[in-house]
Design an enzyme around this catalytic site. Structure first.
Site: not given
Length: 312
Positions: A159, A285-286, A144, A221, A141, A170, A302, A167
């Protein structure tokens, strides 16, 4: 063959263990407070990974906080906890030239720092799992590019990626570094001091600072240029979702790494895995949105956890 694990749902709490943190002190401001994961939890996660033959991994922002990139939702340290700022909405970006000017000015200032972040031990561990044939597919997700920098190949950037520019006219894709050079050429005398960096590379600037910032159009374009990412309020491409669902159907276990799964675009794959009766483990975490679906829940950083889990 479907993998069936012998244990019921286990939520594993952490207790302090004397082991040095693998997270540099300079980035701990973005990582939520967490004790070192206990040995029993690591053993259970090792068993989970060892039994999988075609592991499907879902990664989220909690993976990249250990590289110095803040997330949105982490308690106490996420963007939502630290500020009342909210990320760009798709409709606002498309509708308003002023909003695009503000977004690109902030992104221009933040880009050198954001683009310089490097993969951490978690990214490298997952790449090694792929190399050794354990990891069948990874869907991230994150936008970066850290998985790509680590050498991950069997991967879908759900994502999109901030290192590409799209663009809207185009459809041509170009490199973000190329756009940075165009920004410099168009704004030779413009300058601003960056505030805190947001998860997508945005920085905090006053509106007055961006008034004279010039934004280029598509060289092919003349269309509107947008990061090749799914902004909040937009939908992930249906073909991309179907492709990931197909990779999930080929898998025999699911591991969620560093995601609360609050966004449905990632959560849907855990729901699909549950419908298929695939065993699900979560390292985060959480709390997460899918804790009730997991066979195994481990709390921990992680990088520290994945670096000691072997892909066999």
């Amino acid at each position: 063959m479907q993998m069936r694990l012998p244990w019921r749902t286990l939520t594993l709490h952490t207790t302090p263990v004397r082991r040095a943190s693998s997270v540099p002190a300079s980035v701990l401001n973005f990582v939520p407070a967490c004790n070192t994961t206990d040995a029993h939890s690591l053993d259970l996660l090792q068993d989970f990974v060892s039994q999988a033959r075609r592991l499907f991994v879902i990664s989220g922002a909690g993976l990249s906080t250990e590289s110095g990139i803040p997330d949105y939702r982490s308690e106490g340290v996420g963007l939502y906890a630290r500020t009342d700022r909210r990320p760009m909405q798709h409709a606002e970006f498309v509708r308003s030239a002023k909003s695009r000017q503000r977004y690109w000015a902030r992104n221009f200032v933040g880009w050198p720092q954001f683009s310089s972040h490097q993969p951490n031990t978690a990214h490298k561990a997952l790449q090694q799992w792929e190399e050794k044939g354990k990891l069948h597919w990874l869907v991230t997700q994150n936008v970066d590019a850290l998985h790509s920098k680590a050498g991950q190949k069997r991967m879908t950037e759900l994502h999109g990626c901030t290192h590409r520019v799209l663009c809207l006219g185009c459809g041509v894709i170009s490199a973000r570094e190329q756009l940075q050079r165009r920004f410099v050429a168009l704004n030779p005398d413009w300058g601003a001091q960056a505030g805190a960096v947001a998860p997508d590379g945005d920085v905090f600037l006053d509106d007055e600072q961006v008034l004279h910032f010039r934004v280029p159009s598509c060289e092919d374009c003349g269309g509107i240029l947008k990061p090749d990412v799914t902004f909040f309020g937009d939908n992930v491409n249906k073909a991309t979702v179907q492709f990931v669902q197909d990779r999930l159907a080929e898998s025999d276990a699911v591991l969620v790494v560093g995601s609360s799964l609050q966004v449905y675009s990632g959560y849907r794959f855990v729901l699909a895995a549950s419908d298929r009766k695939l065993p699900i483990a979560i390292l985060n975490i959480g709390l997460t949105r899918a804790d009730h679906l997991a066979k195994l829940k481990v709390s921990g950083r992680c990088g520290e956890v994945l670096s000691v889990i072997h892909p066999f």
